[in-house]
Design a protein around this motif. Structure first.
Motif, PDB file in Angstrom:
ATOM      1  N   ASN A  71       7.851 -20.412  -0.428  1.00 53.79           N
ATOM      2  CA  ASN A  71       7.498 -21.503  -1.337  1.00 53.79           C
ATOM      3  C   ASN A  71       8.694 -21.954  -2.153  1.00 53.79           C
ATOM      4  OD1 ASN A  71       4.830 -21.575  -0.473  1.00 53.79           O
ATOM      5  ND2 ASN A  71       4.127 -20.146  -2.031  1.00 53.79           N
ATOM      6  N   GLY A  72       9.415 -21.003  -2.743  1.00 54.56           N
ATOM      7  CA  GLY A  72      10.583 -21.366  -3.532  1.00 54.56           C
ATOM      8  C   GLY A  72      11.646 -22.051  -2.703  1.00 54.56           C
ATOM      9  N   ALA A  73      11.894 -21.541  -1.492  1.00 50.23           N
ATOM     10  CA  ALA A  73      12.905 -22.131  -0.621  1.00 50.23           C
ATOM     11  C   ALA A  73      12.518 -23.558  -0.237  1.00 50.23           C
ATOM     12  CB  ALA A  73      13.086 -21.271   0.625  1.00 50.23           C
ATOM     13  N   GLY A  74      11.243 -23.763   0.089  1.00 51.11           N
ATOM     14  CA  GLY A  74      10.785 -25.100   0.456  1.00 51.11           C
ATOM     15  C   GLY A  74      10.872 -26.076  -0.706  1.00 51.11           C
ATOM     16  N   ILE A  75      10.513 -25.612  -1.908  1.00 56.59           N
ATOM     17  CA  ILE A  75      10.588 -26.466  -3.091  1.00 56.59           C
ATOM     18  C   ILE A  75      12.030 -26.848  -3.391  1.00 56.59           C
ATOM     19  CG2 ILE A  75      10.305 -26.438  -5.615  1.00 56.59           C
ATOM     20  CD1 ILE A  75       7.739 -24.714  -5.082  1.00 56.59           C
ATOM     21  N   ALA A  76      12.932 -25.873  -3.348  1.00 58.17           N
ATOM     22  CA  ALA A  76      14.336 -26.147  -3.644  1.00 58.17           C
ATOM     23  C   ALA A  76      14.926 -27.125  -2.634  1.00 58.17           C
ATOM     24  CB  ALA A  76      15.126 -24.841  -3.650  1.00 58.17           C
ATOM     25  N   ARG A  77      14.574 -26.965  -1.348  1.00 54.00           N
ATOM     26  CA  ARG A  77      15.077 -27.900  -0.335  1.00 54.00           C
ATOM     27  C   ARG A  77      14.587 -29.317  -0.600  1.00 54.00           C
ATOM     28  NH1 ARG A  77      12.851 -29.544   5.379  1.00 54.00           N
ATOM     29  NH2 ARG A  77      14.733 -30.395   6.337  1.00 54.00           N
ATOM     30  N   ASP A  78      13.291 -29.445  -0.859  1.00 51.94           N
ATOM     31  CA  ASP A  78      12.707 -30.765  -1.096  1.00 51.94           C
ATOM     32  C   ASP A  78      13.374 -31.428  -2.301  1.00 51.94           C
ATOM     33  OD1 ASP A  78      10.991 -32.953  -1.777  1.00 51.94           O
ATOM     34  OD2 ASP A  78       9.362 -31.999  -0.689  1.00 51.94           O
ATOM     35  N   ALA A  79      13.540 -30.655  -3.382  1.00 47.90           N
ATOM     36  CA  ALA A  79      14.120 -31.212  -4.608  1.00 47.90           C
ATOM     37  C   ALA A  79      15.580 -31.602  -4.408  1.00 47.90           C
ATOM     38  CB  ALA A  79      13.978 -30.207  -5.749  1.00 47.90           C
ATOM     39  N   ALA A  80      16.348 -30.753  -3.717  1.00 45.04           N
ATOM     40  CA  ALA A  80      17.761 -31.063  -3.479  1.00 45.04           C
ATOM     41  C   ALA A  80      17.905 -32.330  -2.653  1.00 45.04           C
ATOM     42  CB  ALA A  80      18.446 -29.896  -2.782  1.00 45.04           C
ATOM     43  N   GLY A  81      16.998 -32.519  -1.697  1.00 45.42           N
ATOM     44  CA  GLY A  81      17.045 -33.701  -0.859  1.00 45.42           C
ATOM     45  C   GLY A  81      16.667 -34.975  -1.592  1.00 45.42           C
ATOM     46  N   ARG A  82      16.046 -34.835  -2.754  1.00 45.11           N
ATOM     47  CA  ARG A  82      15.731 -36.013  -3.582  1.00 45.11           C
ATOM     48  C   ARG A  82      16.806 -36.271  -4.637  1.00 45.11           C
ATOM     49  NH1 ARG A  82       9.174 -36.112  -4.583  1.00 45.11           N
ATOM     50  NH2 ARG A  82       8.633 -34.476  -3.079  1.00 45.11           N
ATOM     51  N   GLY A  83      17.914 -35.546  -4.534  1.00 46.23           N
ATOM     52  CA  GLY A  83      19.027 -35.810  -5.430  1.00 46.23           C
ATOM     53  C   GLY A  83      19.042 -35.010  -6.712  1.00 46.23           C
ATOM     54  N   SER A 110      -4.775 -22.572  20.998  1.00 46.85           N
ATOM     55  CA  SER A 110      -3.348 -22.649  20.682  1.00 46.85           C
ATOM     56  C   SER A 110      -3.066 -22.461  19.201  1.00 46.85           C
ATOM     57  CB  SER A 110      -2.784 -24.021  21.086  1.00 46.85           C
ATOM     58  OG  SER A 110      -2.810 -24.188  22.477  1.00 46.85           O
ATOM     59  N   ASP A 111      -1.965 -21.807  18.903  1.00 44.33           N
ATOM     60  CA  ASP A 111      -1.338 -21.795  17.577  1.00 44.33           C
ATOM     61  C   ASP A 111       0.161 -21.653  17.809  1.00 44.33           C
ATOM     62  OD1 ASP A 111      -2.846 -22.291  15.226  1.00 44.33           O
ATOM     63  OD2 ASP A 111      -3.995 -20.458  15.536  1.00 44.33           O
ATOM     64  N   CYS A 112       0.926 -21.340  16.763  1.00 47.22           N
ATOM     65  CA  CYS A 112       2.378 -21.257  16.905  1.00 47.22           C
ATOM     66  C   CYS A 112       2.937 -19.989  16.275  1.00 47.22           C
ATOM     67  CB  CYS A 112       3.060 -22.460  16.243  1.00 47.22           C
ATOM     68  SG  CYS A 112       2.797 -24.008  17.098  1.00 47.22           S
ATOM     69  N   TRP A 113       4.042 -19.540  16.841  1.00 50.74           N
ATOM     70  CA  TRP A 113       4.832 -18.424  16.331  1.00 50.74           C
ATOM     71  C   TRP A 113       5.914 -18.955  15.399  1.00 50.74           C
ATOM     72  CZ3 TRP A 113       4.803 -13.262  16.335  1.00 50.74           C
ATOM     73  CH2 TRP A 113       5.989 -12.592  16.026  1.00 50.74           C
ATOM     74  N   VAL A 114       6.279 -18.166  14.392  1.00 51.54           N
ATOM     75  CA  VAL A 114       7.418 -18.527  13.542  1.00 51.54           C
ATOM     76  C   VAL A 114       8.216 -17.279  13.186  1.00 51.54           C
ATOM     77  CG1 VAL A 114       6.037 -18.381  11.413  1.00 51.54           C
ATOM     78  CG2 VAL A 114       8.168 -19.697  11.413  1.00 51.54           C
ATOM     79  N   GLN A 115       9.536 -17.403  13.226  1.00 48.67           N
ATOM     80  CA  GLN A 115      10.404 -16.355  12.698  1.00 48.67           C
ATOM     81  C   GLN A 115      10.383 -16.517  11.173  1.00 48.67           C
ATOM     82  OE1 GLN A 115      11.275 -14.419  15.095  1.00 48.67           O
ATOM     83  NE2 GLN A 115      12.853 -15.214  16.432  1.00 48.67           N
ATOM     84  N   ASP A 116       9.481 -15.803  10.493  1.00 46.83           N
ATOM     85  CA  ASP A 116       9.155 -16.126   9.102  1.00 46.83           C
ATOM     86  C   ASP A 116      10.336 -16.031   8.140  1.00 46.83           C
ATOM     87  OD1 ASP A 116       9.235 -13.334   9.253  1.00 46.83           O
ATOM     88  OD2 ASP A 116       7.222 -13.026   8.452  1.00 46.83           O
ATOM     89  N   SER A 117      11.068 -14.909   8.158  1.00 46.73           N
ATOM     90  CA  SER A 117      12.168 -14.785   7.210  1.00 46.73           C
ATOM     91  C   SER A 117      13.300 -15.755   7.538  1.00 46.73           C
ATOM     92  CB  SER A 117      12.686 -13.347   7.161  1.00 46.73           C
ATOM     93  OG  SER A 117      12.877 -12.832   8.451  1.00 46.73           O
ATOM     94  N   ARG A 118      13.459 -16.086   8.818  1.00 40.74           N
ATOM     95  CA  ARG A 118      14.473 -17.083   9.182  1.00 40.74           C
ATOM     96  C   ARG A 118      14.093 -18.459   8.654  1.00 40.74           C
ATOM     97  NH1 ARG A 118      18.483 -15.779  10.990  1.00 40.74           N
ATOM     98  NH2 ARG A 118      19.108 -17.917  11.411  1.00 40.74           N
ATOM     99  N   LEU A 119      12.818 -18.772   8.632  1.00 38.36           N
ATOM    100  CA  LEU A 119      12.384 -20.060   8.074  1.00 38.36           C
ATOM    101  C   LEU A 119      12.818 -20.184   6.613  1.00 38.36           C
ATOM    102  CD1 LEU A 119      10.745 -22.671   8.645  1.00 38.36           C
ATOM    103  CD2 LEU A 119       8.731 -21.470   7.775  1.00 38.36           C
ATOM    104  N   VAL A 120      12.716 -19.098   5.863  1.00 37.08           N
ATOM    105  CA  VAL A 120      13.151 -19.095   4.466  1.00 37.08           C
ATOM    106  C   VAL A 120      14.650 -19.334   4.378  1.00 37.08           C
ATOM    107  CG1 VAL A 120      13.325 -17.716   2.360  1.00 37.08           C
ATOM    108  CG2 VAL A 120      11.272 -17.555   3.787  1.00 37.08           C
TER     109      VAL A 120
END
Length: 509
Positions: A21-33, A152-162
């Motif tokens: 959650n924190g990583a996603g929020i920081a990415r989104d915010a950084a991309g908005r300047g 169907s569903d999907c696999w994710v490398q969870d810590s790599r996503l962060v």
């Protein structure tokens, strides 16, 4: 990577928590300047976000709790996430054997019909019935299981996503500080003064920020009380989920969802080419989330659950690795069954002075929508735009042409014929197009430097240290990769010694 990063002492936004959650929020915010700083008390994805079942999924069982909005949101996200990270997220087919005593067939068919249609599925194949006596996925199962369903569903490398989200934060001008704890936060009308403590050196610094987002996961309430000196009445349930890993139990790439007689479901999933991942439990938890581990009862529970289905049984002695994570589930009800507590999230904005947004709950699949909604709430207060951009921009390594992973892997193998096929697959699945940075000008395995065992070479360790904040063997072989499963204890010690040497060089530089 982060230790030499030049820090200002003034930010628009400090995000506390280096999970998904924190990583996603920081990415989104950084991309908005926005000028963003993310701090995390441990390694990135150190706790809950590296301890998931590794699925991007709608949550089929949540339909039983009428969580239609959560399932719809999650199903719609599956294909978005496949688009931005096709290297670490890929489709899986799940087989659900039917046991009529647990759920009637009509209920499962109805649930799968909803699952197929709620999220606007385009890329993934739909569900269908199976004859387990003739279908290849029925071979490892007990002969008494005649009928099943596939979906169907999907696999994710969870810590790599962060980590990939955090890499993108820095690429967009933000600052990422692992092993940095928020130890105090003083608030005024205009800004926050935040004390940051380096958990390795003990050194403290203060930064000013116009807003704070508390995305500390299972520590969300503790951060509010200890660092921010606030009493919050949010009802947060801590729930531990444990997984076990055993040698491969079946020789195909489909996964299983098993109904358990307590109403829960258990997954059995092909893992790291040579293993099977089994999970998860749901146990109310008290204590320090950092110390969560699988109990003997949980290990036995998972063994018993799959032994009801597989011909070849397992016992605790077969378990080669376990991991556990603690989720903070937000619940306004008096629900006693932690399995029934919602996996949806709640965002709590306090804008009475300098803004404070606290994140309660959430799951990996919906992290991007949670991040967008969180930044949308603080953006107007910070003069940033409302912009839904994160589902269109590839994460690092995910810029594979057309998202066609198989074609990318073919080209990688053709260009590097000296690279063993299993190693090429693993590198591509972990790093995508960043594999080229690891391999560089190498024309043979010898060119990758010291060999540490399995298919781990110094070039990969160096990349993880320089580009992905890895500081210890655990960071590299249990979170950035799962090579720890393939290395002997002596080989793992050699990796630890290599990182210790790197850290010494950094300290004396």
């Amino acid at each position: 990577m982060s230790s030499d990063h030049q820090r200002n002492d003034s930010y628009d936004l400090v995000v506390v928590g280096g999970g998904i959650n924190g990583a996603g929020i920081a990415r989104d915010a950084a991309g908005r300047g926005l000028r963003v700083l993310l701090c995390e008390q441990g390694d990135l994805a150190n706790y809950t976000s590296s301890a998931s079942t590794k699925l991007v999924h709608g949550g089929l069982r949540y339909l039983e709790y009428y969580e239609f909005r959560l399932v719809q949101k999650a199903l719609a996200e599956r294909e978005v996430l496949m688009g931005i990270a096709p290297h670490i997220i890929w489709p899986l087919r799940f087989v659900m054997p039917h046991v009529k005593e647990l759920r009637p067939a009509w209920m499962i068919r109805m649930g799968l019909f909803l699952y197929d249609h709620l999220g606007g599925r385009k890329k993934l194949p739909g569900s269908r019935g199976l004859n387990l006596q003739t279908h290849y996925t029925g071979k490892p199962l007990k002969d008494s299981l005649k009928k099943g369903f596939m979906y169907s569903d999907c696999w994710v490398q969870d810590s790599r996503l962060v980590v990939l989200n955090c890499m993108d934060v820095e690429a967009r001008g933000g600052t990422v500080l692992p092993r940095t704890r928020c130890t105090d936060a003083q608030r005024s009308d205009e800004h926050w003064s935040v004390e940051l403590t380096d958990t390795v050196s003990g050194k403290t610094t203060r930064v000013n920020t116009r807003a704070v987002i508390n995305a500390a996961g299972p520590w969300v309430a503790r951060l509010l009380s200890d660092a921010m000196h606030r009493n919050d009445d949010k009802d947060v349930h801590l729930v531990k989920g444990s997984h076990i890993v055993v040698p491969r139990m079946f020789d195909h790439e489909a996964s299983y969802l098993f109904q358990n007689d307590d109403g829960r479901v258990i997954f059995a999933i092909p893992y790291e080419q040579h293993f099977t991942l089994i999970g998860t439990t749901d146990v109310a938890y008290e204590g320090n989330p950092a110390e969560a581990e699988a109990s003997d009862d949980e290990i036995q529970y998972l063994c018993d659950a799959v032994n009801r289905y597989f011909k070849q049984g397992i016992e605790p002695a077969d378990v080669v690795w376990t991991y556990s994570g603690v989720r903070a589930l937000y619940d306004e009800s008096d629900e006693a069954d932690v399995s029934a507590v919602s996996r949806d999230y709640s965002l709590d904005l306090d804008s009475s002075a300098a803004p404070l947004l606290s994140v309660f709950g959430g799951k990996i699949t919906t992290y991007r929508t949670l991040a967008r909604q969180a930044v949308d709430q603080v953006a107007p207060l910070l003069g940033a735009p409302i912009d839904d951009w994160t589902g269109k921009a590839a994460l690092p390594g995910g810029d594979i042409p057309g998202g066609d992973f198989e074609h990318y892997l073919e080209r990688l193998c053709a260009a590097r014929p000296w690279l063993p096929q299993d190693m090429a697959w693993r590198l591509a699945r972990n790093y995508g197009t960043r594999t080229e940075q690891i391999l560089g000008e190498a024309a043979s395995l010898d060119d990758l430097g010291e060999h540490f065992g399995a298919d781990l070479y110094e070039a990969e360790l160096r990349y993880l240290a320089e580009a992905e904040w890895a500081m210890t063997a655990e960071d590299a072989i249990w979170r950035r990769s799962k090579l720890g499963l393939m290395l002997t204890p002596a080989e793992r010690e050699r990796v630890a010694a290599w990182y210790a040497g790197q850290n010494d060089k950094r300290a004396t530089a």
